[in-house]
Structure formats: structure tokens, C-alpha cells
Scaffold this motif. Structure first.
Motif, mmCIF file in Angstrom:
data_model
loop_
_atom_site.group_PDB
_atom_site.id
_atom_site.type_symbol
_atom_site.label_atom_id
_atom_site.label_comp_id
_atom_site.label_asym_id
_atom_site.label_seq_id
_atom_site.Cartn_x
_atom_site.Cartn_y
_atom_site.Cartn_z
ATOM 1 N N LEU A 1 0.832 -1.214 0.000
ATOM 2 C CA LEU A 1 0.000 0.000 0.000
ATOM 3 C C LEU A 1 0.862 1.259 0.000
ATOM 4 O O LEU A 1 0.569 2.226 -0.707
ATOM 5 N N TYR A 2 1.920 1.253 0.811
ATOM 6 C CA TYR A 2 2.851 2.389 0.812
ATOM 7 C C TYR A 2 3.463 2.571 -0.584
ATOM 8 O O TYR A 2 3.608 3.698 -1.070
ATOM 9 N N ALA A 3 3.841 1.452 -1.220
ATOM 10 C CA ALA A 3 4.438 1.543 -2.551
ATOM 11 C C ALA A 3 3.452 2.128 -3.554
ATOM 12 O O ALA A 3 3.816 2.962 -4.388
ATOM 13 N N GLN A 4 2.193 1.699 -3.478
ATOM 14 C CA GLN A 4 1.172 2.249 -4.373
ATOM 15 C C GLN A 4 1.002 3.748 -4.172
ATOM 16 O O GLN A 4 0.683 4.484 -5.106
ATOM 17 N N ASP A 5 1.239 4.191 -2.939
ATOM 18 C CA ASP A 5 1.076 5.603 -2.609
ATOM 19 C C ASP A 5 2.356 6.401 -2.849
ATOM 20 O O ASP A 5 2.404 7.599 -2.543
ATOM 21 N N GLY A 6 3.407 5.723 -3.343
ATOM 22 C CA GLY A 6 4.662 6.419 -3.615
ATOM 23 C C GLY A 6 5.549 6.610 -2.402
ATOM 24 O O GLY A 6 6.577 7.302 -2.499
ATOM 25 N N ARG A 7 5.196 6.006 -1.298
ATOM 26 C CA ARG A 7 5.990 6.160 -0.065
ATOM 27 C C ARG A 7 6.979 4.989 -0.009
ATOM 28 O O ARG A 7 6.817 4.036 0.768
ATOM 29 N N LEU A 8 8.013 5.073 -0.846
ATOM 30 C CA LEU A 8 8.838 3.903 -1.120
ATOM 31 C C LEU A 8 9.730 3.520 0.064
ATOM 32 O O LEU A 8 9.932 2.324 0.319
ATOM 33 N N ASN A 9 10.285 4.468 0.773
ATOM 34 C CA ASN A 9 11.123 4.133 1.926
ATOM 35 C C ASN A 9 10.304 3.454 3.016
ATOM 36 O O ASN A 9 10.759 2.483 3.642
ATOM 37 N N GLU A 10 9.097 3.958 3.257
ATOM 38 C CA GLU A 10 8.218 3.316 4.239
ATOM 39 C C GLU A 10 7.832 1.914 3.775
ATOM 40 O O GLU A 10 7.700 0.987 4.581
ATOM 41 N N SER A 11 7.650 1.779 2.460
ATOM 42 C CA SER A 11 7.353 0.470 1.898
ATOM 43 C C SER A 11 8.470 -0.518 2.209
ATOM 44 O O SER A 11 8.222 -1.640 2.687
ATOM 45 N N LEU A 12 9.722 -0.099 1.975
ATOM 46 C CA LEU A 12 10.850 -0.990 2.240
ATOM 47 C C LEU A 12 10.957 -1.343 3.724
ATOM 48 O O LEU A 12 11.346 -2.467 4.080
ATOM 49 N N ALA A 13 10.621 -0.405 4.590
ATOM 50 C CA ALA A 13 10.667 -0.685 6.025
ATOM 51 C C ALA A 13 9.671 -1.776 6.396
ATOM 52 O O ALA A 13 9.965 -2.663 7.214
ATOM 53 N N GLU A 14 8.488 -1.725 5.799
ATOM 54 C CA GLU A 14 7.478 -2.755 6.081
ATOM 55 C C GLU A 14 7.914 -4.108 5.522
ATOM 56 O O GLU A 14 7.692 -5.146 6.160
ATOM 57 N N PHE A 15 8.527 -4.112 4.347
ATOM 58 C CA PHE A 15 8.998 -5.382 3.798
ATOM 59 C C PHE A 15 10.101 -5.960 4.679
ATOM 60 O O PHE A 15 10.179 -7.186 4.873
#
Length: 220
Positions: A11-25
Motif C-alpha cells: 500500500l505504501y508503494a502504491q502511494d509512492g511512499r517507497l522508503n516506508e514500503s521498504l521498512a514494512e517489507f
């Protein structure tokens, strides 16, 4: 919950919040380091960040964990091309296309099977068992390997009184471990006055029932 972290990362990646996306992964992989979907999602995010070498590493891990992972193959092929490994990248993208084609073929088969099963059910509801069985015999081409369609077609032929035609389908169902077919085989052979074969299949069916009862009792 690794799946929840991965979903939040997507969801973060879809929203363009890529660093937060990587943290969740990263959180998801701490919980379940062998989740191919998380590695593939991580690779896709890294592609968007132009971190191509890291994307290739993540995607390769996903492919190793699940060789049929389409998104991982696409990410790996793209990342390899962007890191100058064009031949390997193109080969990986060809594998992605092959997997895509297999998925389309499987979905088409599932759709055709559903249509034919629905059509057979309509005929059976009208007690037109012969036509229903004929429709299901066409469905065998798209059937899963568990023998359920062979069993259903054979059972309908039994209802239609087509015992000789039912037997090959029911034998195939048994071969595919749809062991309920023994009951119908016993009925078919009895109707054809082939009593020894009928008794053999009745005994096999009783053995199957007994094994089920024992498993059910053991699980209580």
C-alpha cells in the motif's frame, strides 16, 4: 503478522511512499524470511528507486523460493537488463512470458470447466442425466487431476442407466484417487450381472469408508 506488514508495504508503494514500503517489507522478512511474495514486492519497490542491483538480488531470492513467481521473474529480468546483463535479463523475461501464458491457459481452463459444470448441473436438475453426463465428459479436458469430474460424469451415467459407458470414467476416477467411485463401480457391475467385480468394488468402498471413520475418530 508478516502478511500484514507485506500488505502495508504494498500500500505504501502504491502511494509512492517507497522508503516506508521498504521498512514494512524488512519487518515482514524478519518474521518470515522465506516469503517469496515479500522479496518480489521488495524487488519491485527497489526498481522504482533505481536500485537495480539490490532489486536483482531480492528478485533472485524470490525466484529461488518460488520458481513460478511471475512478478519476481519480471522484476529480475528488468533489473538484470538495467545492470547491463542483457542476455540473462531477456532470458528471464522470456520465462516470465512463459509463466504468464501458463497462467492464462489455466484460468481459461478453469472458466471453461465452471461453465460446463454449471451447464451439467442444469440438465441434472431437470433429471436429464444423459445430457448432463455428456456435458461433463467434455469437461474432462479441463478437469483438475483429482478425478472429481470423472467421478461426477460416471455417477450421472449410472443415473442414466449407461453402465458400460460409466465404467471407464469411474475407473479413471479411482486411478486419480477419487475413491468414492468404487461405490458407483459396484453398482454398475451389479447392474451388468458382473457380480465378482461388483463385490470387489463394494469391498474397496467399505474399506475407504472404514478408513475415513477411523481418521475422523482419531481427530476428535
Amino acid at each position: 503478522n508478516a502478511a500484514a506488514h507485506r500488505r502495508l508495504g504494498d500500500l505504501y508503494a502504491q502511494d509512492g511512499r517507497l522508503n516506508e514500503s521498504l521498512a514494512e517489507f524488512a519487518a515482514a522478512l524478519l518474521i518470515d524470511p522465506r516469503d517469496a511474495d515479500t522479496h518480489a514486492s521488495r524487488a519491485q519497490t527497489m526498481l522504482r528507486m533505481s536500485r537495480f542491483a539490490d532489486a536483482a538480488t531480492a528478485a533472485r531470492t524470490a525466484v529461488t523460493l518460488r520458481p513460478s513467481h511471475e512478478a519476481a521473474h519480471y522484476a529480475l529480468g528488468t533489473a538484470l537488463i538495467r545492470t547491463g546483463k542483457a542476455d540473462e535479463g531477456l532470458s528471464t523475461l522470456k520465462e516470465f512470458e512463459r509463466l504468464q501464458a501458463m497462467t492464462r491457459a489455466r484460468r481459461d481452463a478453469e472458466w471453461q470447466l465452471k461453465l460446463l459444470k454449471d451447464q451439467a448441473a442444469e440438465y441434472a436438475a431437470r433429471q436429464d442425466y444423459r445430457t448432463a453426463a455428456s456435458v461433463l465428459r467434455r469437461a474432462v479436458e479441463y478437469a483438475p487431476p483429482d478425478g472429481s469430474v470423472h467421478l461426477a460424469a460416471g455417477a450421472l451415467l449410472i443415473k442414466a442407466g449407461e453402465y458400460e459407458d460409466a465404467i471407464p470414467l469411474l475407473k479413471e476416477a479411482v486411478a486419480r484417487q477419487a475413491l468414492e467411485a468404487h461405490r458407483y463401480l459396484a453398482e454398475a457391475y451389479a447392474a451388468l450381472h458382473r457380480d465378482d467385480e461388483s463385490r470387489a468394488h463394494q469391498a474397496a468402498y467399505e474399506a475407504v469408508k472404514g478408513a475415513r471413520l477411523r481418521r475422523s475418530a482419531a481427530s476428535r
